[in-house]
Design a protein around this motif. Structure first.
Motif, PDB file in Angstrom:
ATOM      1  N   TRP A 219       0.836  -1.203   0.000  1.00  0.00           N
ATOM      2  CA  TRP A 219       0.000   0.000   0.000  1.00  0.00           C
ATOM      3  C   TRP A 219       0.872   1.255   0.000  1.00  0.00           C
ATOM      4  O   TRP A 219       0.593   2.221  -0.706  1.00  0.00           O
ATOM      5  CB  TRP A 219      -0.925  -0.016   1.218  1.00  0.00           C
ATOM      6  CG  TRP A 219      -1.789   1.205   1.333  1.00  0.00           C
ATOM      7  CD1 TRP A 219      -2.913   1.496   0.607  1.00  0.00           C
ATOM      8  CD2 TRP A 219      -1.588   2.301   2.217  1.00  0.00           C
ATOM      9  NE1 TRP A 219      -3.418   2.710   0.998  1.00  0.00           N
ATOM     10  CE2 TRP A 219      -2.618   3.227   1.987  1.00  0.00           C
ATOM     11  CE3 TRP A 219      -0.636   2.589   3.189  1.00  0.00           C
ATOM     12  CZ2 TRP A 219      -2.719   4.414   2.692  1.00  0.00           C
ATOM     13  CZ3 TRP A 219      -0.746   3.771   3.885  1.00  0.00           C
ATOM     14  CH2 TRP A 219      -1.789   4.672   3.624  1.00  0.00           C
ATOM     15  N   ASP A 220       1.962   1.241   0.774  1.00  0.00           N
ATOM     16  CA  ASP A 220       2.811   2.416   0.924  1.00  0.00           C
ATOM     17  C   ASP A 220       3.810   2.594  -0.225  1.00  0.00           C
ATOM     18  O   ASP A 220       4.023   3.713  -0.683  1.00  0.00           O
ATOM     19  CB  ASP A 220       3.578   2.327   2.252  1.00  0.00           C
ATOM     20  CG  ASP A 220       4.315   3.605   2.583  1.00  0.00           C
ATOM     21  OD1 ASP A 220       3.674   4.683   2.597  1.00  0.00           O
ATOM     22  OD2 ASP A 220       5.534   3.533   2.814  1.00  0.00           O
ATOM     23  N   GLN A 221       4.408   1.506  -0.683  1.00  0.00           N
ATOM     24  CA  GLN A 221       5.499   1.604  -1.653  1.00  0.00           C
ATOM     25  C   GLN A 221       5.196   0.962  -3.015  1.00  0.00           C
ATOM     26  O   GLN A 221       5.906   1.214  -3.971  1.00  0.00           O
ATOM     27  CB  GLN A 221       6.758   0.926  -1.086  1.00  0.00           C
ATOM     28  CG  GLN A 221       7.239   1.515   0.219  1.00  0.00           C
ATOM     29  CD  GLN A 221       7.804   2.904   0.058  1.00  0.00           C
ATOM     30  OE1 GLN A 221       8.441   3.218  -0.942  1.00  0.00           O
ATOM     31  NE2 GLN A 221       7.557   3.764   1.038  1.00  0.00           N
ATOM     32  N   GLY A 222       4.223   0.072  -3.056  1.00  0.00           N
ATOM     33  CA  GLY A 222       3.929  -0.634  -4.305  1.00  0.00           C
ATOM     34  C   GLY A 222       4.720  -1.924  -4.423  1.00  0.00           C
ATOM     35  O   GLY A 222       5.568  -2.238  -3.588  1.00  0.00           O
ATOM     36  N   ILE A 223       4.465  -2.657  -5.470  1.00  0.00           N
ATOM     37  CA  ILE A 223       5.049  -3.977  -5.651  1.00  0.00           C
ATOM     38  C   ILE A 223       6.562  -3.926  -5.871  1.00  0.00           C
ATOM     39  O   ILE A 223       7.262  -4.914  -5.680  1.00  0.00           O
ATOM     40  CB  ILE A 223       4.355  -4.738  -6.812  1.00  0.00           C
ATOM     41  CG1 ILE A 223       4.728  -6.237  -6.790  1.00  0.00           C
ATOM     42  CG2 ILE A 223       4.708  -4.119  -8.160  1.00  0.00           C
ATOM     43  CD1 ILE A 223       4.238  -6.985  -5.610  1.00  0.00           C
ATOM     44  N   HIS A 224       7.103  -2.796  -6.243  1.00  0.00           N
ATOM     45  CA  HIS A 224       8.539  -2.697  -6.519  1.00  0.00           C
ATOM     46  C   HIS A 224       9.385  -2.399  -5.282  1.00  0.00           C
ATOM     47  O   HIS A 224      10.596  -2.228  -5.396  1.00  0.00           O
ATOM     48  CB  HIS A 224       8.794  -1.655  -7.612  1.00  0.00           C
ATOM     49  CG  HIS A 224       8.119  -2.012  -8.895  1.00  0.00           C
ATOM     50  ND1 HIS A 224       8.479  -3.112  -9.646  1.00  0.00           N
ATOM     51  CD2 HIS A 224       7.076  -1.449  -9.546  1.00  0.00           C
ATOM     52  CE1 HIS A 224       7.701  -3.197 -10.702  1.00  0.00           C
ATOM     53  NE2 HIS A 224       6.830  -2.208 -10.665  1.00  0.00           N
ATOM     54  N   ASP A 225       8.757  -2.351  -4.117  1.00  0.00           N
ATOM     55  CA  ASP A 225       9.485  -2.128  -2.875  1.00  0.00           C
ATOM     56  C   ASP A 225      10.451  -3.293  -2.632  1.00  0.00           C
ATOM     57  O   ASP A 225      10.057  -4.466  -2.700  1.00  0.00           O
ATOM     58  CB  ASP A 225       8.498  -2.006  -1.707  1.00  0.00           C
ATOM     59  CG  ASP A 225       9.208  -1.807  -0.384  1.00  0.00           C
ATOM     60  OD1 ASP A 225       9.801  -0.734  -0.199  1.00  0.00           O
ATOM     61  OD2 ASP A 225       9.175  -2.737   0.442  1.00  0.00           O
ATOM     62  N   GLY A 226      11.713  -2.982  -2.339  1.00  0.00           N
ATOM     63  CA  GLY A 226      12.739  -4.007  -2.145  1.00  0.00           C
ATOM     64  C   GLY A 226      12.441  -4.955  -0.999  1.00  0.00           C
ATOM     65  O   GLY A 226      12.639  -6.166  -1.120  1.00  0.00           O
ATOM     66  N   LEU A 227      11.962  -4.430   0.118  1.00  0.00           N
ATOM     67  CA  LEU A 227      11.637  -5.274   1.264  1.00  0.00           C
ATOM     68  C   LEU A 227      10.483  -6.206   0.936  1.00  0.00           C
ATOM     69  O   LEU A 227      10.529  -7.400   1.243  1.00  0.00           O
ATOM     70  CB  LEU A 227      11.326  -4.427   2.494  1.00  0.00           C
ATOM     71  CG  LEU A 227      10.862  -5.177   3.744  1.00  0.00           C
ATOM     72  CD1 LEU A 227      11.864  -6.247   4.162  1.00  0.00           C
ATOM     73  CD2 LEU A 227      10.627  -4.188   4.891  1.00  0.00           C
ATOM     74  N   LEU A 228       9.462  -5.694   0.294  1.00  0.00           N
ATOM     75  CA  LEU A 228       8.316  -6.527  -0.081  1.00  0.00           C
ATOM     76  C   LEU A 228       8.755  -7.643  -1.031  1.00  0.00           C
ATOM     77  O   LEU A 228       8.377  -8.806  -0.847  1.00  0.00           O
ATOM     78  CB  LEU A 228       7.212  -5.683  -0.721  1.00  0.00           C
ATOM     79  CG  LEU A 228       5.973  -6.445  -1.198  1.00  0.00           C
ATOM     80  CD1 LEU A 228       5.314  -7.196  -0.045  1.00  0.00           C
ATOM     81  CD2 LEU A 228       4.987  -5.489  -1.855  1.00  0.00           C
ATOM     82  N   GLN A 229       9.552  -7.310  -2.018  1.00  0.00           N
ATOM     83  CA  GLN A 229      10.025  -8.325  -2.960  1.00  0.00           C
ATOM     84  C   GLN A 229      10.878  -9.379  -2.244  1.00  0.00           C
ATOM     85  O   GLN A 229      10.750 -10.572  -2.515  1.00  0.00           O
ATOM     86  CB  GLN A 229      10.819  -7.676  -4.087  1.00  0.00           C
ATOM     87  CG  GLN A 229       9.957  -6.905  -5.049  1.00  0.00           C
ATOM     88  CD  GLN A 229      10.756  -6.288  -6.188  1.00  0.00           C
ATOM     89  OE1 GLN A 229      11.983  -6.261  -6.166  1.00  0.00           O
ATOM     90  NE2 GLN A 229      10.052  -5.801  -7.193  1.00  0.00           N
ATOM     91  N   ALA A 230      11.729  -8.928  -1.331  1.00  0.00           N
ATOM     92  CA  ALA A 230      12.565  -9.864  -0.577  1.00  0.00           C
ATOM     93  C   ALA A 230      11.708 -10.780   0.301  1.00  0.00           C
ATOM     94  O   ALA A 230      11.980 -11.985   0.405  1.00  0.00           O
ATOM     95  CB  ALA A 230      13.581  -9.103   0.272  1.00  0.00           C
ATOM     96  N   MET A 231      10.671 -10.215   0.918  1.00  0.00           N
ATOM     97  CA  MET A 231       9.782 -11.035   1.749  1.00  0.00           C
ATOM     98  C   MET A 231       9.049 -12.077   0.908  1.00  0.00           C
ATOM     99  O   MET A 231       8.957 -13.245   1.303  1.00  0.00           O
ATOM    100  CB  MET A 231       8.776 -10.157   2.499  1.00  0.00           C
ATOM    101  CG  MET A 231       9.356  -9.438   3.688  1.00  0.00           C
ATOM    102  SD  MET A 231       8.140  -8.425   4.570  1.00  0.00           S
ATOM    103  CE  MET A 231       7.039  -9.685   5.209  1.00  0.00           C
ATOM    104  N   ILE A 232       8.544 -11.670  -0.234  1.00  0.00           N
ATOM    105  CA  ILE A 232       7.818 -12.607  -1.094  1.00  0.00           C
ATOM    106  C   ILE A 232       8.744 -13.737  -1.548  1.00  0.00           C
ATOM    107  O   ILE A 232       8.400 -14.924  -1.440  1.00  0.00           O
ATOM    108  CB  ILE A 232       7.191 -11.872  -2.301  1.00  0.00           C
ATOM    109  CG1 ILE A 232       6.058 -10.957  -1.822  1.00  0.00           C
ATOM    110  CG2 ILE A 232       6.681 -12.865  -3.341  1.00  0.00           C
ATOM    111  CD1 ILE A 232       5.543  -9.982  -2.872  1.00  0.00           C
TER     112      ILE A 232
END
Length: 174
Positions: free
Chosen positions: A52-65
């Motif tokens: 919601w805050d950064q979008g799908i390209h957020d590094g932390l989100l991608q690393a978590m996924i």
């Protein structure tokens, strides 16, 4: 085979001592709460907030996924491969405090996920790393106090979680 027997003997000794000390009853309520923080809801909330805050390209989100896509199958392979009985099945006259979600104990999935998320969050928020690792260690400790894991289960969970996080960060940041 002798090494596995020695590890199991150490595990049972430490597990039995921890679950028989006088302060055990006072720890149970706190450990239930700590353990629940690693049930998975918190991880989903962090992922939703990041999206919601950064979008799908957020590094932390991608690393978590990526980390969860690797860690969960490896964790399940290890669990089904080793088929180590939980303390309640392995020890006579012992009853765990909570009912585990699955049959086998090695490795600890709660501990693995907690250390994985702590490592990932700590990479992006390094000032929080000591607190995050303390929380993850308490998750592992709580799983032993609640009687659903031996100490080496949580140790392997820590190794799996940290390793998966580091692999995911290396893969995404290269």
């Amino acid at each position: 085979m002798k090494l596995i027997y020695s590890i199991h003997k150490y595990d049972v000794t430490l597990f039995t001592w921890l679950n028989n000390v006088m302060i055990h009853a006072g720890l149970v309520r706190l450990c239930r709460t700590i353990s629940r923080t690693a049930d998975g809801v918190l991880y989903v909330l962090v992922a939703v907030w990041l999206y919601w805050d950064q979008g799908i390209h957020d590094g932390l989100l991608q690393a978590m996924i990526l980390a969860f896509l690797i860690e969960r199958p490896v964790y399940l392979l290890l669990k089904k491969g080793f088929k180590r009985d939980r303390p309640q099945q392995a020890l006579q006259n012992f009853c765990s405090v909570i009912k585990p979600a699955d049959q086998f104990s090695f490795p600890s999935g709660h501990t693995s996920a907690a250390f994985m998320v702590a490592t990932l969050l700590g990479y992006f928020l390094p000032d929080l790393l000591p607190i995050l690792y303390l929380w993850a260690a308490l998750v592992g400790f709580s799983r032993v106090v609640l009687g659903v894991h031996f100490p080496s289960d949580t140790l392997m969970g820590m190794v799996l979680g940290v390793s998966t996080a580091i692999f995911s960060l290396d893969y995404l940041l290269l």
